[in-house]
Design a protein around this motif. Structure first.
Motif, PDB file in Angstrom:
ATOM      1  N   ARG A  10      16.063  51.164   5.937  1.00  0.00           N
ATOM      2  CA  ARG A  10      14.248  52.042   6.371  1.00  0.00           C
ATOM      3  C   ARG A  10      13.432  51.163   6.030  1.00  0.00           C
ATOM      4  NH1 ARG A  10      12.782  52.558  -0.655  1.00  0.00           N
ATOM      5  NH2 ARG A  10      11.767  50.255  -1.122  1.00  0.00           N
ATOM      6  N   TYR A  11      12.438  51.761   6.935  1.00  0.00           N
ATOM      7  CA  TYR A  11      11.049  50.630   7.628  1.00  0.00           C
ATOM      8  C   TYR A  11       9.718  51.435   6.863  1.00  0.00           C
ATOM      9  CZ  TYR A  11      14.504  48.843  11.083  1.00  0.00           C
ATOM     10  OH  TYR A  11      16.144  48.167  12.081  1.00  0.00           O
ATOM     11  N   PRO A  12       9.354  50.490   7.019  1.00  0.00           N
ATOM     12  CA  PRO A  12       7.906  50.634   6.477  1.00  0.00           C
ATOM     13  C   PRO A  12       7.161  51.628   7.087  1.00  0.00           C
ATOM     14  CG  PRO A  12       8.144  48.506   6.826  1.00  0.00           C
ATOM     15  CD  PRO A  12       9.032  48.756   7.319  1.00  0.00           C
ATOM     16  N   PHE A  18       7.914  55.118   3.829  1.00  0.00           N
ATOM     17  CA  PHE A  18       9.417  54.497   4.226  1.00  0.00           C
ATOM     18  C   PHE A  18       9.418  55.949   5.330  1.00  0.00           C
ATOM     19  CE2 PHE A  18       8.623  52.311   0.897  1.00  0.00           C
ATOM     20  CZ  PHE A  18       9.035  50.658   0.564  1.00  0.00           C
ATOM     21  N   PHE A  19      10.206  54.878   6.516  1.00  0.00           N
ATOM     22  CA  PHE A  19      10.756  55.627   7.360  1.00  0.00           C
ATOM     23  C   PHE A  19      12.569  55.614   6.862  1.00  0.00           C
ATOM     24  CE2 PHE A  19      12.640  55.394  11.908  1.00  0.00           C
ATOM     25  CZ  PHE A  19      13.022  56.985  12.056  1.00  0.00           C
ATOM     26  N   TYR A  20      13.446  56.105   7.052  1.00  0.00           N
ATOM     27  CA  TYR A  20      14.137  55.925   6.909  1.00  0.00           C
ATOM     28  C   TYR A  20      15.425  55.912   7.912  1.00  0.00           C
ATOM     29  CZ  TYR A  20      14.305  55.518   1.851  1.00  0.00           C
ATOM     30  OH  TYR A  20      13.034  55.491   0.268  1.00  0.00           O
ATOM     31  N   VAL A  21      16.049  55.006   7.916  1.00  0.00           N
ATOM     32  CA  VAL A  21      16.969  55.123   9.189  1.00  0.00           C
ATOM     33  C   VAL A  21      17.996  55.575   8.897  1.00  0.00           C
ATOM     34  CG1 VAL A  21      17.307  53.552  11.488  1.00  0.00           C
ATOM     35  CG2 VAL A  21      15.467  53.598  10.759  1.00  0.00           C
ATOM     36  N   LEU A  22      19.095  55.272   7.413  1.00  0.00           N
ATOM     37  CA  LEU A  22      20.026  55.132   7.119  1.00  0.00           C
ATOM     38  C   LEU A  22      19.827  55.785   5.845  1.00  0.00           C
ATOM     39  CD1 LEU A  22      22.140  52.795   8.307  1.00  0.00           C
ATOM     40  CD2 LEU A  22      22.106  54.891   9.651  1.00  0.00           C
ATOM     41  N   GLY A  39      26.114  61.029  17.845  1.00  0.00           N
ATOM     42  CA  GLY A  39      25.651  61.039  17.081  1.00  0.00           C
ATOM     43  C   GLY A  39      24.068  61.565  18.421  1.00  0.00           C
ATOM     44  N   PRO A  40      22.945  62.511  18.276  1.00  0.00           N
ATOM     45  CA  PRO A  40      21.997  62.144  18.948  1.00  0.00           C
ATOM     46  C   PRO A  40      21.590  61.259  19.022  1.00  0.00           C
ATOM     47  CG  PRO A  40      21.289  63.444  17.266  1.00  0.00           C
ATOM     48  CD  PRO A  40      22.513  62.772  17.040  1.00  0.00           C
ATOM     49  N   SER A  41      20.465  61.036  20.499  1.00  0.00           N
ATOM     50  CA  SER A  41      19.434  59.229  19.812  1.00  0.00           C
ATOM     51  C   SER A  41      19.281  59.156  18.954  1.00  0.00           C
ATOM     52  CB  SER A  41      19.001  59.409  21.229  1.00  0.00           C
ATOM     53  OG  SER A  41      18.987  57.964  21.644  1.00  0.00           O
ATOM     54  N   GLY A  42      18.583  57.840  18.254  1.00  0.00           N
ATOM     55  CA  GLY A  42      17.153  57.807  17.390  1.00  0.00           C
ATOM     56  C   GLY A  42      18.324  58.619  15.708  1.00  0.00           C
ATOM     57  N   ALA A  43      19.614  58.805  15.788  1.00  0.00           N
ATOM     58  CA  ALA A  43      20.533  58.934  14.838  1.00  0.00           C
ATOM     59  C   ALA A  43      20.364  58.094  13.264  1.00  0.00           C
ATOM     60  CB  ALA A  43      21.644  59.737  14.819  1.00  0.00           C
ATOM     61  N   GLY A  44      20.603  56.855  14.452  1.00  0.00           N
ATOM     62  CA  GLY A  44      20.952  55.627  13.591  1.00  0.00           C
ATOM     63  C   GLY A  44      22.480  54.797  13.596  1.00  0.00           C
ATOM     64  N   LYS A  45      23.257  55.254  15.071  1.00  0.00           N
ATOM     65  CA  LYS A  45      24.338  54.426  14.594  1.00  0.00           C
ATOM     66  C   LYS A  45      23.981  53.142  15.047  1.00  0.00           C
ATOM     67  CE  LYS A  45      24.417  56.676  19.123  1.00  0.00           C
ATOM     68  NZ  LYS A  45      22.887  57.758  18.822  1.00  0.00           N
ATOM     69  N   SER A  46      23.191  53.085  16.424  1.00  0.00           N
ATOM     70  CA  SER A  46      22.632  51.167  16.276  1.00  0.00           C
ATOM     71  C   SER A  46      22.698  50.733  14.584  1.00  0.00           C
ATOM     72  CB  SER A  46      21.867  50.647  17.496  1.00  0.00           C
ATOM     73  OG  SER A  46      22.481  51.612  18.323  1.00  0.00           O
ATOM     74  N   THR A  47      21.778  50.969  14.626  1.00  0.00           N
ATOM     75  CA  THR A  47      21.216  50.730  13.257  1.00  0.00           C
ATOM     76  C   THR A  47      22.584  50.425  11.708  1.00  0.00           C
ATOM     77  OG1 THR A  47      19.502  51.206  13.251  1.00  0.00           O
ATOM     78  CG2 THR A  47      19.937  50.328  10.816  1.00  0.00           C
ATOM     79  N   LEU A  48      23.444  51.466  12.022  1.00  0.00           N
ATOM     80  CA  LEU A  48      24.543  51.485  11.379  1.00  0.00           C
ATOM     81  C   LEU A  48      25.887  50.134  11.441  1.00  0.00           C
ATOM     82  CD1 LEU A  48      26.574  52.496   8.957  1.00  0.00           C
ATOM     83  CD2 LEU A  48      27.859  53.948  10.596  1.00  0.00           C
TER      84      LEU A  48
ATOM     85  N   ASN B 818      18.510  48.719  22.002  1.00  0.00           N
ATOM     86  CA  ASN B 818      19.371  49.254  23.458  1.00  0.00           C
ATOM     87  C   ASN B 818      19.429  50.618  23.008  1.00  0.00           C
ATOM     88  OD1 ASN B 818      20.629  49.157  20.311  1.00  0.00           O
ATOM     89  ND2 ASN B 818      22.512  48.438  21.207  1.00  0.00           N
ATOM     90  N   THR B 819      18.833  51.603  21.948  1.00  0.00           N
ATOM     91  CA  THR B 819      18.871  53.388  22.193  1.00  0.00           C
ATOM     92  C   THR B 819      18.495  54.102  23.444  1.00  0.00           C
ATOM     93  OG1 THR B 819      16.753  53.045  20.774  1.00  0.00           O
ATOM     94  CG2 THR B 819      18.618  53.508  19.426  1.00  0.00           C
TER      95      THR B 819
HETATM   96  N1  LIG Z   1      12.274  48.280  13.927  1.00  0.00           N
HETATM   97  C1  LIG Z   1      12.135  49.156  13.834  1.00  0.00           C
HETATM   98  N2  LIG Z   1      10.873  49.853  13.267  1.00  0.00           N
HETATM   99  C2  LIG Z   1      11.300  51.000  12.873  1.00  0.00           C
HETATM  100  N3  LIG Z   1      11.535  51.674  13.106  1.00  0.00           N
HETATM  101  C3  LIG Z   1      13.030  51.653  13.970  1.00  0.00           C
HETATM  102  C4  LIG Z   1      13.910  50.205  14.208  1.00  0.00           C
HETATM  103  N4  LIG Z   1      14.804  49.739  14.410  1.00  0.00           N
HETATM  104  C5  LIG Z   1      14.875  51.214  14.902  1.00  0.00           C
HETATM  105  N5  LIG Z   1      14.475  51.760  14.497  1.00  0.00           N
HETATM  106  C6  LIG Z   1      14.591  53.439  14.301  1.00  0.00           C
HETATM  107  O1  LIG Z   1      15.732  53.963  14.151  1.00  0.00           O
HETATM  108  C7  LIG Z   1      16.108  54.771  14.127  1.00  0.00           C
HETATM  109  C8  LIG Z   1      17.329  54.529  14.416  1.00  0.00           C
HETATM  110  O2  LIG Z   1      17.355  53.592  15.216  1.00  0.00           O
HETATM  111  P1  LIG Z   1      19.392  53.822  16.175  1.00  0.00           P
HETATM  112  O3  LIG Z   1      19.848  52.995  14.816  1.00  0.00           O
HETATM  113  O4  LIG Z   1      18.926  52.496  17.111  1.00  0.00           O
HETATM  114  O5  LIG Z   1      19.698  54.766  17.123  1.00  0.00           O
HETATM  115  P2  LIG Z   1      20.924  55.557  17.704  1.00  0.00           P
HETATM  116  O6  LIG Z   1      21.454  56.275  17.200  1.00  0.00           O
HETATM  117  O7  LIG Z   1      20.289  56.107  19.384  1.00  0.00           O
HETATM  118  O8  LIG Z   1      21.701  54.398  18.440  1.00  0.00           O
HETATM  119  C9  LIG Z   1      15.151  55.366  15.230  1.00  0.00           C
HETATM  120  O9  LIG Z   1      14.861  56.066  15.249  1.00  0.00           O
HETATM  121  C10 LIG Z   1      14.613  53.903  15.317  1.00  0.00           C
HETATM  122  O10 LIG Z   1      13.745  54.449  15.599  1.00  0.00           O
END
Ligand SMILES: Nc1ncnc2c1ncn2[C@@H]1O[C@H](COP(=O)(O)OP(=O)(O)O)[C@@H](O)[C@H]1O
Ligand SMILES: [Mg+2]
Lengths: 224, 819
Positions: A10-12, A18-22, A39-48, B818-819
């Motif tokens: 999550r990001y503050p 908090f904004f939960y990414v995963l 998954g769609p853009s912004g789903a959290g794939k890269s984050t994972l 890189n999203t």
């Molecule tokens: N440093 C960050 N601070 C806040 N939000 C972030 C940060 N990095 C990524 N996000 C958010 O996390 C979500 C998931 O991002 P990401 O994992 O890149 O998605 P994708 O599935 O397209 O790869 C997005 O909504 C993005 O805006």
């Protein structure tokens, strides 16, 4: 190979918000699997993927990699484990502009315990295997996108990782170039390498044996 | 233009960190430059403050075969020159003289000069009250008049308007004040190491007419008067020189007994201005070179700083150009900013220099001739202004050109990294760092060599022990002490009383103190070694000392005996010599018991027996090897002025009050003058050298500081520039230590190249320092190694911070979008 339990990122978002990414990710990946994350853009794939690749450490939950509890490791131990186990391929290749193909391939080796001779042998081997011997003295800007990603993949596996992570490896490529990369992945997987890739393309996903769907940070469905 | 200035000021205010570092950098460099310029201006360029000073000359003599140079003249010689020379508008002779001025509570000794009537008029400065001396006042019996300085007039007489005609009690005799010289007038005593004033004699505050005695007029060989002249209009130095040579030839013919009949004897007509300047010239030129290097380093720093900023503003500037801004406009804007910066820094620098010059004067004015006249005048300010504008343009040039020619397509392309322009500018930045390191190293090696020389000098054994020793001078007036016996009685009594004081280990006195700038040489003959007119009689340094003098200064006895009270005026004449003297004239080591004379050996001379050989003393300077010296008992050759040395087991200065009481108890009209610890005497003897060591040291420090700021700046920029690379490397397995190494290695490479170039340049240039070095080679390996290590360490430390920052880079920031 990989075991995730209640993993959360999550990001503050201002005060106490908090904004939960995963959220609450539970996932098992066996050794030798070839998994595609979709998954769609912004789903959290890269984050994972970056969490799996240990580029990111701001997550909560449990992450076991090859029986090791990553969540208990200190940064330095994580870096060591990562260097032993993981290779990473980026969508933008991230080759270093000022270095030649040869030197780019050598980077991961220079940060691991290889002797000079071993390094030269491994780089030569890789150049050979990817049929880019003739390009070893060229700079990235002198290569096509497909060739650059080829070098990117070669660089990711040169240190003989067990797990290859690839974030949209063909995202910037023409389909024919993409196919070449995917064929390469299949071959690597056949040789026993565990692969997790992020992709938007059903066709690319079909090279793998399993697809994970992410939506708004939730792991929604698994197709086996 | 005004708009540009306003825009530039706004830019500077917006970035306080950048602006303050830049201003401090310029202030340090301009401050150093201005301080040295004011020294150069005050000590070398600015004419002496006399009327048409380029016409003023000194006439000195030399006796080449006796190795005597810059010798003053004797009264008969002066009269000959005065009568025969036509090259001079006026000629005068003078001699350092000190006066005991009686006061209400305590007498005071005041430095001054005895001058012939023409000396003050020929300098071309008129009295503010009263008049000059008349020619007839330069005769015995009429010479009871004095001219005083405005300083003395203010200090002792509260600027009494009735001063003219007032009587002063000087040396026990009444003198009438006939004139007051202006406050700005400085009599040139300090400039010449002549007479008894010595290099470190005080400023003259009293002048008295010079009347040669009949006795003096008979002694052609007794040379103790400085001769000064003003060239006649249209006469050159060379013409005057030629005329003096022909007069010398006449004198040689007319007085064959007094001169060697070869070319050994001659006269030198020297420009007063040149003489005043020559002593400090090498040091000043070196300092000038040093500040030039500091200035270059500062320019390099500012260039890199402005370049980094230009890079950060590349997009902004590219947009401006795309919108139609012309190159010239952009250039003008950059120059406005850089010149504005350098002017602000320049103002701060001048303030720094004002403070610096004042502190220099506070420590050095006593000992460095003309230093007290040094100030930051309009000339210096003008040059400083020009340098400020010049440096502003220089360090604005490259960034200006860089930003007026941006690679439009590259800069405007989203995320585009311009590779060729980037490397070109990086090469420039690297070059600047290399240059800074090299320049700093050159300065540092120079400073290192000088500091090592100075340290060596401090450790030189002067031949006596300066610790816990107090020195002071006593001068006895002729009126109350007319004969040798009375002088000897006073001094013996003084010594007895002082030696008896608690805390005093020994007390002794001499007519001449080592390292105090005075000296006195006498020619003599050795028994059994007749000299003729073709082989000169030897001539060496001579002093009169009390029996306890050597015990007081702790100079060892090598052979024979010290003097004792038994060596009185009517006892057999005896003499001591130092080792160098003994070795020079009796190389076989049998000096003891031999006899010499100061009389004419052919005319029934009084022979003097060598009874002791004492250790060598460095008399002329710590950096000058001991010369032959001879010592005779004070009782057998009394003199009116003595310097007493009091040896104590504690800080001898604490004894001063008690000593003064004892002297005053003998004669309340005799003042103690020039009271100094022996250590101070030594310190003052090396003061001009200390001045250049301190200055060069400070400049080297500034250079290292600036160079490290430069390295810090360039490395920080590099880290920002390489964020992507560092992120990628970390993602590929680089640990923090690897990143640290990456950055440090890069800076180490630059530092090494800079060091090597610096070492080469330093090795090629340190020989210019030779004049200032002592017992240290210009290629002293140890110094070069040490300064290299020092600079390398400082430079690495300066790149450590950016390197640490690089390790904190988060690969996610680089790789995550890189999203
Ligand atoms: N440093 C960050 N601070 C806040 N939000 C972030 C940060 N990095 C990524 N996000 C958010 O996390 C979500 C998931 O991002 P990401 O994992 O890149 O998605 P994708 O599935 O397209 O790869 C997005 O909504 C993005 O805006
Ligand atoms: Mg993504």
């Amino acid at each position: 190979m990989i075991k995730l339990r209640r993993l959360e990122r999550r990001y503050p978002l201002g005060k106490e918000k908090f904004f939960y990414v995963l959220r609450d990710i539970n996932l098992d990946i066996e050794e030798g699997e070839f998994v595609s994350v979709m998954g769609p853009s912004g789903a959290g794939k890269s984050t994972l993927l970056h969490i799996l690749g240990m580029h990111d450490s701001g997550w909560a939950g449990e992450y076991f990699l090859a029986e090791t509890a990553v969540h208990h490791l200190k940064p330095k131990e994580r870096a060591t484990l990562r260097n032993e186990q993981i290779g990473f391929v980026f969508q933008q290749y991230h080759l270093l502009d000022d270095l030649t193909v040869y030197e780019n391939l050598d980077i991961p080796l220079s940060y691991r315990r290889y002797s000079k001779g071993e390094r030269a042998a491994l780089v030569a081997d890789m150049l050979d295997r990817f049929q880019i011997v003739g390009k070893k003295d060229l700079y990235p800007s002198q290569l096509s996108g497909g060739q650059q990603q080829l070098v990117g993949v070669a660089r990711a596996i040169i240190a003989e990782p067990k797990l290859l992570l690839a974030d949209e490896p063909t995202g910037n490529l023409h389909s024919s170039q993409g196919e070449e990369i995917m064929e390469l992945f299949r071959k690597l997987n056949d040789e026993g390498m565990t692969i997790v890739q992020v992709t938007h393309s059903e066709k690319n996903a079909s090279y793998g044996k399993r697809i994970i769907q992410l939506r708004d940070g939730w792991l929604v469905r698994e197709n086996r | 233009m005004l708009k540009d200035i306003r825009f530039a000021s706004r830019q500077l205010v917006k970035q306080p960190a950048f602006t303050s570092i830049a201003v401090v950098t310029i202030a340090l460099a301009i401050g150093a430059t201005t301080a040295v310029l004011s020294l150069v201006n005050g000590l070398m360029v600015r004419p002496l403050s006399y009327r048409e000073p380029q016409q003023l000359v000194l006439l000195l003599q030399h006796f080449k075969s006796q190795n005597l140079e810059r010798i003053p003249v004797s009264p008969p010689e002066f009269k000959d020159y005065e009568a025969r020379a036509h090259s001079f508008e006026k000629l005068g002779a003078f001699r350092y003289t000190n006066f005991n001025l009686a006061g209400e509570d305590r007498p005071e000794r005041i430095s001054g000069a005895t001058v012939t009537a023409d000396v003050l008029p020929l300098l071309g400065v008129s009295p503010i009250r009263g008049r000059f001396f008349q020619p007839e006042e330069c005769s015995l019996g009429r010479d009871d008049v004095v001219i005083i300085s405005a300083r003395l007039w203010q200090r002792r007489f509260n600027s009494d308007p009735q001063i003219i005609g007032t009587k002063l009690l000087l040396n026990g005799k009444n003198f009438t004040v006939v004139g007051v010289m202006p406050a700005s007038f400085d009599f040139p005593l300090q400039l010449f190491n002549l007479g008894n004033g010595g290099q470190f004699g005080g400023r003259a505050d009293i002048w008295k007419p010079l009347a040669f005695t009949e006795e003096e007029m008979k002694k052609r060989g007794s040379r103790s008067y400085a001769m000064i002249g003003r060239l006649a209009p249209g006469t050159s130095l060379a013409q005057a020189q030629t005329e003096i040579e022909s007069i010398n030839a006449q004198m040689r013919r007319e007085h064959p007994d007094n001169y060697m009949q070869d070319n050994s004897f001659g006269g030198d007509v020297l420009s007063l201005q040149d003489l005043a300047v020559s002593g400090m010239r090498p040091a000043l030129l070196i300092l000038l070179g040093a500040v030039f290097l500091v200035l270059l380093i500062a320019c390099a720093n500012l260039t890199t700083m402005l370049l980094a900023r230009a890079a950060a503003r590349e997009r902004e500037i590219a947009i401006r150009v795309a919108l139609g801004a012309g190159r010239l406009r952009l250039l003008k804007q950059v120059f406005t900013e850089s010149v504005l910066l350098s002017l602000i820094g320049g103002v701060a620098g001048v303030l720094l220099a004002l403070w610096g010059v004042e502190s220099l004067k506070a420590v050095g004015a006593q000992t460095v001739p003309r230093l007290r006249e040094v100030n930051i005048d309009l000339v210096v300010l003008g040059v400083t202004l020009a340098i400020c504008v010049g440096t502003g343009i220089i360090f604005g040039l490259v960034p200006g050109l860089a930003s007026s020619r941006p690679e439009l397509t590259e800069a405007l392309k989203e995320g585009g990294r311009s590779s060729t322009v980037g490397t070109r500018r990086n090469r420039l930045r690297n070059g600047l760092v290399i240059a800074e390191v090299a320049l700093a190293l050159v300065l540092l090696s120079g400073a290192g060599l000088l500091i090592k020389s100075f340290a060596r000098l401090q450790n030189v054994n002067p031949g006596f022990n300066p610790r816990n020793a107090l020195t002071f001078e006593v001068s006895l007036p002729k009126i109350q002490y007319p004969d040798d016996a009375s002088v000897v009685r006073f001094n013996n009594e003084a010594q007895r009383r002082v030696a008896a004081l608690p805390g005093v280990q020994a007390a002794g006195f001499s007519t001449i103190l080592p390292l105090a700038g005075t000296n006195s040489d006498w020619s003599f003959a050795i028994e059994g070694r007749p000299s003729d007119n073709n082989s000169p009689s030897p001539d060496e340094e001579k002093r009169q000392v009390s029996p306890d003098y050597f015990r007081a200064i702790e100079t060892p006895l090598i052979k024979g005996r010290f003097f004792s009270d038994a060596d009185s005026a009517d006892a057999p004449l005896v003499i001591s010599v130092n080792q160098t003297f003994a070795k020079k004239f009796w190389p076989k080591g049998d000096a003891l018991g031999k006899r010499i004379t100061f009389d004419d050996p052919k005319k029934n001379p009084k022979w003097i027996t060598i009874v002791g050989i004492v250790g060598d003393i460095r008399h002329f300077g710590l950096d000058i090897d001991p010369k032959p010296e001879m010592y005779v008992p004070f009782s057998q050759s009394a003199y009116s002025t003595t310097i007493c040395v009091v040896r104590s087991n504690q800080d001898a200065r604490t004894l001063l009050a008690a000593i003064r009481r004892e002297i005053q108890a003998i004669d309340s009209a005799v003042p103690l003058a020039n009271v100094r610890s022996f250590e101070t005497v030594i310190a003052e003897s090396v003061a001009p050298r200390r001045l250049s060591v301190v200055l060069l040291g400070v400049f080297a420090g500034v250079a290292v500081l600036l160079a490290s700021v430069g390295i810090y700046g360039v490395m920080s920029f590099l880290v920002v520039q390489r964020t992507h690379e560092i992120g990628v490397r970390m993602a590929l397995g680089a640990q923090r230590s690897d990143v640290l190494k990456l950055v440090l290695f890069r800076s180490l490479k630059l530092i090494s190249v800079g060091t090597i170039i610096g070492l080469i340049v330093a090795l090629m240039s340190t020989h210019t320092l030779r004049a200032l070095l002592y017992s240290v080679s210009a290629f002293d390996a140890m110094t070069f190694v040490l300064v290299t290590i020092l600079l390398g360490a400082v430079a690495l430390a300066a790149s450590y911070l950016p390197a640490i920052r690089a390790t904190k880079a988060d690969p996610m920031v680089v790789l995550g979008h890189n999203t």
